[in-house]
Design a protein around this motif. Sequence first.
Motif, PDB file in Angstrom:
ATOM      1  N   SER A  56      49.630 -34.417 -48.830  1.00  0.00           N
ATOM      2  CA  SER A  56      49.503 -33.167 -48.079  1.00  0.00           C
ATOM      3  C   SER A  56      48.765 -32.102 -48.888  1.00  0.00           C
ATOM      4  CB  SER A  56      50.883 -32.645 -47.675  1.00  0.00           C
ATOM      5  OG  SER A  56      51.468 -33.485 -46.697  1.00  0.00           O
ATOM      6  N   CYS A  81      45.457 -36.827 -43.936  1.00  0.00           N
ATOM      7  CA  CYS A  81      46.742 -37.429 -44.305  1.00  0.00           C
ATOM      8  C   CYS A  81      46.800 -38.894 -43.881  1.00  0.00           C
ATOM      9  CB  CYS A  81      47.893 -36.646 -43.677  1.00  0.00           C
ATOM     10  SG  CYS A  81      48.154 -35.003 -44.393  1.00  0.00           S
ATOM     11  N   ALA A  82      46.354 -39.169 -42.658  1.00  0.00           N
ATOM     12  CA  ALA A  82      46.376 -40.547 -42.165  1.00  0.00           C
ATOM     13  C   ALA A  82      45.479 -41.451 -43.010  1.00  0.00           C
ATOM     14  CB  ALA A  82      45.945 -40.587 -40.702  1.00  0.00           C
ATOM     15  N   CYS A  89      52.660 -34.164 -44.048  1.00  0.00           N
ATOM     16  CA  CYS A  89      52.729 -35.521 -43.517  1.00  0.00           C
ATOM     17  C   CYS A  89      54.095 -36.119 -43.802  1.00  0.00           C
ATOM     18  CB  CYS A  89      51.659 -36.389 -44.165  1.00  0.00           C
ATOM     19  SG  CYS A  89      51.982 -36.783 -45.910  1.00  0.00           S
ATOM     20  N   ARG A 141      52.584 -40.538 -40.198  1.00  0.00           N
ATOM     21  CA  ARG A 141      52.590 -39.585 -39.090  1.00  0.00           C
ATOM     22  C   ARG A 141      52.644 -38.170 -39.644  1.00  0.00           C
ATOM     23  NH1 ARG A 141      57.189 -42.284 -39.221  1.00  0.00           N
ATOM     24  NH2 ARG A 141      56.758 -43.464 -37.350  1.00  0.00           N
ATOM     25  N   PRO A 142      52.317 -37.164 -38.807  1.00  0.00           N
ATOM     26  CA  PRO A 142      52.605 -35.778 -39.207  1.00  0.00           C
ATOM     27  C   PRO A 142      54.108 -35.584 -39.278  1.00  0.00           C
ATOM     28  CG  PRO A 142      51.037 -35.849 -37.374  1.00  0.00           C
ATOM     29  CD  PRO A 142      51.602 -37.238 -37.516  1.00  0.00           C
ATOM     30  N   TYR A 164      55.575 -39.665 -45.181  1.00  0.00           N
ATOM     31  CA  TYR A 164      55.082 -40.821 -45.922  1.00  0.00           C
ATOM     32  C   TYR A 164      56.264 -41.668 -46.356  1.00  0.00           C
ATOM     33  CZ  TYR A 164      52.762 -43.480 -49.658  1.00  0.00           C
ATOM     34  OH  TYR A 164      52.275 -44.477 -50.460  1.00  0.00           O
ATOM     35  N   GLU A 181      45.455 -33.590 -40.261  1.00  0.00           N
ATOM     36  CA  GLU A 181      46.157 -34.818 -39.890  1.00  0.00           C
ATOM     37  C   GLU A 181      45.301 -36.053 -40.182  1.00  0.00           C
ATOM     38  OE1 GLU A 181      47.780 -34.717 -35.961  1.00  0.00           O
ATOM     39  OE2 GLU A 181      48.626 -32.710 -36.210  1.00  0.00           O
ATOM     40  N   ALA A 204      49.520 -41.828 -44.854  1.00  0.00           N
ATOM     41  CA  ALA A 204      50.675 -41.232 -44.186  1.00  0.00           C
ATOM     42  C   ALA A 204      50.871 -41.868 -42.817  1.00  0.00           C
ATOM     43  CB  ALA A 204      50.500 -39.726 -44.045  1.00  0.00           C
TER      44      ALA A 204
END
Length: 509
Positions: free
Chosen positions: A262, A290-291, A334, A297-298, A336, A287, A295
């Motif tokens: 993040s 992060c993905a 995020c 998901r948010p 994780y 987002e 990660a």
Amino acid sequence: MNFLARHLGRPCLVRTYATEAALVKPSRYGQPLFHSHPHLVKPNELTPGIPVEEYECRRRKLIDSLPSDSMVISVSAPVKYMSKKCLHSLRSYKYRQASDFWYLTGFMEPDSALIMEKTSSSPKGYRMTLFCSGSDMEKEKWEGARTSLDDVMSIFRADDAKHISTFSSQLKQLLPSFSNVFVDLSDFHTHGHHTRRSARAVTRSLLKYLSSTTATESPDFDSILASIANSKRRSLSPEVAKLRAIKSQAEQRVMRAAADISGRAHTKTMLYARPGISEAALAAHFEYLCAMSGAQRPAYVPVVASGPNALIIHYTHNDHLVQPNDVVLVDAGCEYNGYASDITRSFPASGTFNGPQRDLYSAVLSAQKTLISLCTERASLSLYDLHRQSCDLLRQELAQIGFNTLFTGDLERLLYPHFLSHPIGIGMFHSYHTVLHKIHLMSDLHESNHFDRGATLKAGMVITIEPGIYVPPISRFPTHFHNIGILSAPKEISDVEGACRGLLGLEPY
């Protein structure tokens, strides 16, 4: 060095940590395990970053903390659907397991439940039965693999594994033998409110849900409910919360990784931001970053509040355009490997703070630095103590930059209307945190609704430290500060402006 052997129709061989695992697609398990996903899970881990022994330790600590004749019941989260037309057109949202159930089992599949019986006949002090769907070739065509009952026993170290359709009958059989039934009734609390549903209604829906996937039996719900008498029912969540409050070294490493993902996304989003861009585009960019870093998901709906929108504490519309003189407040993180991160950054859309923006940012940053230094077990402070300190510090900082006519209550009601801190870890809420011990700075979310703000902080706890100032356009406040909102300023001004102007050597993607 990892490699994939490229042979059609044969398992790919992956070498990881001097251990070999056959990588077979599709997986025959209902979640990533070392056997199927060695690029995600190490040989000694049950879930990414968390060893199988740690889950056993959690269960043992829970059972040891409960009185004799105790039984524990915990259930998985339900699947939530985006559409419901017919069986073969169902589309579900990405599944997230119930936090307490996941904390105790590491099991990520829906339609599952846990029963633990406290007993002296077992060396570990309890008997564990895990209920799940098991293998079903017909359903797996549509939904993917589920872990077989045999694998549930061997991998998740359950004493017994049974099909979920037998849960109600097994529960009915066991209940009379226990005087204390700790049941996961987290559904009692309506999110964000203090309203409650009746225990009977929640337990009935729990049992119906866990039997809804099969038509093999029609449990006698009334008799089961009657057997869980009010005199023996106990809430499980507060007991699990006591364990979740203290983070293990393994948990801290996962949380650090979540925060790092993040943190990098925030820095790159500052560089990506510019006057004229939409708040929604900044949220989407964060987002995406992060993905791309792994990660799942948010952690929550991001706040991207430009200019006066920052005065709305939980602004999530994200539908305005960024103006040249705006300060942009981004509150996003995020999730994780089961742990959520949450970092807030305030930065100038133009790349450089003007005078009032710089002064207000510096005031919040100064208060936060002092508060973080107090986050040690040796300080013997509670969350209430820290909040009172934050009010005193912010009042002093504001006086130094011209807020000389504050009325009683102006700070707490108008300029700083939220509480400073809350525990964070697995779960959903928000802010900036510090791991108590060596003051490691990370960020994450609400750990549990069950915590005592008046209790002394202990080493290993993770809490938020999020002072903020939001200046409404009221005449007794200095005009040049109107409509500026600053929350959690954990970066030096030179770092923030350097990130915005591309001086840190990073790319925005």
